[in-house]
Enzyme design. Structure first.
Site, mmCIF file in Angstrom:
data_model
loop_
_atom_site.group_PDB
_atom_site.id
_atom_site.type_symbol
_atom_site.label_atom_id
_atom_site.label_comp_id
_atom_site.label_asym_id
_atom_site.label_seq_id
_atom_site.Cartn_x
_atom_site.Cartn_y
_atom_site.Cartn_z
ATOM 1 N N TYR A 242 -13.316 27.171 -0.127
ATOM 2 C CA TYR A 242 -13.281 25.713 -0.281
ATOM 3 C C TYR A 242 -12.242 25.243 -1.285
ATOM 4 C CZ TYR A 242 -16.950 27.137 -3.602
ATOM 5 O OH TYR A 242 -17.683 27.792 -4.569
ATOM 6 N N GLU B 130 0.841 -1.200 0.000
ATOM 7 C CA GLU B 130 0.000 0.000 0.000
ATOM 8 C C GLU B 130 0.878 1.252 0.000
ATOM 9 O OE1 GLU B 130 -4.009 -0.558 2.309
ATOM 10 O OE2 GLU B 130 -2.356 -1.303 3.551
ATOM 11 N N LYS C 12 -11.799 4.468 1.468
ATOM 12 C CA LYS C 12 -10.669 3.707 0.938
ATOM 13 C C LYS C 12 -11.244 2.593 0.057
ATOM 14 C CE LYS C 12 -6.402 1.488 2.520
ATOM 15 N NZ LYS C 12 -5.614 1.097 3.705
ATOM 16 N N GLU D 146 -8.153 6.237 10.103
ATOM 17 C CA GLU D 146 -8.595 7.001 11.267
ATOM 18 C C GLU D 146 -7.615 8.150 11.535
ATOM 19 O OE1 GLU D 146 -10.199 2.789 11.930
ATOM 20 O OE2 GLU D 146 -8.441 3.697 11.000
#
Length: 121
Positions: free
Chosen positions: A54, A22, A99, A74
């Site tokens: 934004y 990953e 994800k 997290e």
């Protein structure tokens, strides 16, 4: 607070995860952000300086997603929320990190973590 700015589906490639592949190959992460803040000053002034820009926020969030890798989404979500709260006008930030290419050995659509952070939280 009933006023919100919502940014949905911000996509960037990051190298987050607990597995070496990953970190090496990277994968797409998709982020949704909901900011609670008082939009009355901006509505009255019609000035972008009186609200959260934004576009600039999206730039900062992408920097975090594409930046230093973390093991867990997290942790990534918490860093993104902190970036949202860097603007003192934001009372709370709700961040969802998706994800969709998580290393799961079964068919699935998405894995996501959602957290809400506020002033002093």
């Amino acid at each position: 607070m009933s006023d919100v700015i919502t940014l949905t589906g911000l996509r960037a490639r990051g190298r987050h995860g607990v597995f070496d592949f990953e970190r090496e190959q990277g994968q797409d992460f998709v982020v949704d952000v909901v900011l609670a803040l008082n939009l009355a000053p901006a509505a009255i002034s019609d000035d972008v300086g009186d609200t959260v820009h934004y576009g600039e926020l999206a730039d900062r969030l992408v920097e975090i997603i594409t930046g230093e890798p973390v093991n867990l989404i997290e942790t990534l979500a918490d860093r993104l929320a902190a970036a949202c709260l860097a603007d003192p006008r934001v009372a709370t930030a709700t961040v969802t990190v998706h994800k969709p290419q998580a290393p799961i050995a079964h068919a699935f659509t998405d894995v996501a973590v959602t957290l809400t952070r506020g002033r002093g939280a």
